[in-house]
Design an enzyme around this catalytic site. Sequence first.
Site, PDB file in Angstrom:
ATOM      1  CE1 TYR A  17      -2.634   3.361   1.527  1.00  0.00           C
ATOM      2  CE2 TYR A  17      -4.279   1.713   0.991  1.00  0.00           C
ATOM      3  CZ  TYR A  17      -3.946   3.020   1.258  1.00  0.00           C
ATOM      4  OH  TYR A  17      -4.902   3.988   1.267  1.00  0.00           O
ATOM      5  CB  CYS A  18       3.423   2.510   2.365  1.00  0.00           C
ATOM      6  SG  CYS A  18       2.357   2.739   3.814  1.00  0.00           S
ATOM      7  CB  VAL A  19       5.459   0.110  -2.209  1.00  0.00           C
ATOM      8  CG1 VAL A  19       6.165   0.126  -3.559  1.00  0.00           C
ATOM      9  CG2 VAL A  19       6.393  -0.440  -1.147  1.00  0.00           C
ATOM     10  CG  HIS A  34       4.884   7.225   0.158  1.00  0.00           C
ATOM     11  ND1 HIS A  34       4.765   8.562   0.462  1.00  0.00           N
ATOM     12  CD2 HIS A  34       4.046   6.560   1.000  1.00  0.00           C
ATOM     13  CE1 HIS A  34       3.910   8.708   1.470  1.00  0.00           C
ATOM     14  NE2 HIS A  34       3.459   7.506   1.811  1.00  0.00           N
TER      15      HIS A  34
END
Length: 379
Positions: free
Chosen positions: A97-99, A102
Amino acid sequence: MGRLLARAMGNPGLAQVQHIRPVKPSAARGTVDEVYRQVVDDFGMLAPPIALHSPAPPALAASWLMLRETLLTAGPAERAAREAVAAAVSHSNRCPYCVEVHGATLTGLVGRAGAPAVVTRGAVGLADPRLRELAAWAEASGSPDPARRPPPPFPAAWSAGLIGVAVTFHYLNRMVNVFLTESPLPALPPAVRAGARRVAAGLFGALARTDRPPGRSLALLPPAAATPPDLAWAAGNPSIVDALARAVGAVDGCAATAAPEPLRRLVRDRLARTTDGTPGPIGRPELDALVAPLAPAQRPAGRLALLVALASYQVTDRLIDEVRAGGHDDAALVALSAWASLTAARQVGVRLHEDLRRSGGGQSTSGEDTTATPPPSWD
């Protein structure tokens, strides 16, 4: 802008939150309302990685202070560096999700030649050698073995911001792995998904170029009585050290009941014994052995806290159900997980600070002078 961004990311809202019921914007009051308003102002939408904390308002405010003051307050050149760190740490923590988020922001800042492959390949997917070197440092930041961590490839003046982002994302990745679905993007055919990524990159990149003055979030939490010694790495940046100190106090306070002292001691001791390699999968028999010294009523929460700290991507519905059966409601689940996440992340900060001191204040393994202004590829 917020509606366009939400559409590009599949209109995430709060539907991606799992295991708990986040506070709806229409029901937000007090601290929750204040945090939600700031998040929308700065992000263009209510970011689910922050909103998932809403059942525990002190943890909600803490997560926002950490994210805003470490990531969002950098100028465009340094913001690209911080986004590379955020994406690379997320890749190392198996937080897709964060990959996705960002990696998209980094693409919007430096262009498609510089960033898209970070989503699937991590640091090696970056074309820019300076960003690739920085991302490689960030990917290794979670390793407790100093030999596996390269020296910091940045000037000492940037250390508070870049270590701050690494610590923040070691925290956020763990929370996201537990409480959010795997991707902010909906299930789409590959070609459509690629188009959504391009739109998101453009919108995230535009938002990331907007100046965010430091310190706006600090009033959401009371000042810390003292700065914890393990935040010494942030001393050069007043807003970052203040934000982290307030966040630590808030998380410790709201977790006092959810994470009793015997459980905290168990997690701290286990983290301290991890001296080589990188955290990997943990089997149920190992978890059961680790929590055996706890009182039976504390063991489910102990299993969850250990797994969040050491391998958050392994948390299962069954484990969450066991902790709920032991009396943890939504607020206690968030508070317990936040404490375990932040305890692990703070340990990372200590190690990165030791690396910085050993290296003489930051350097480049490529031999380039990092005390100069960053090259145009970071603009």
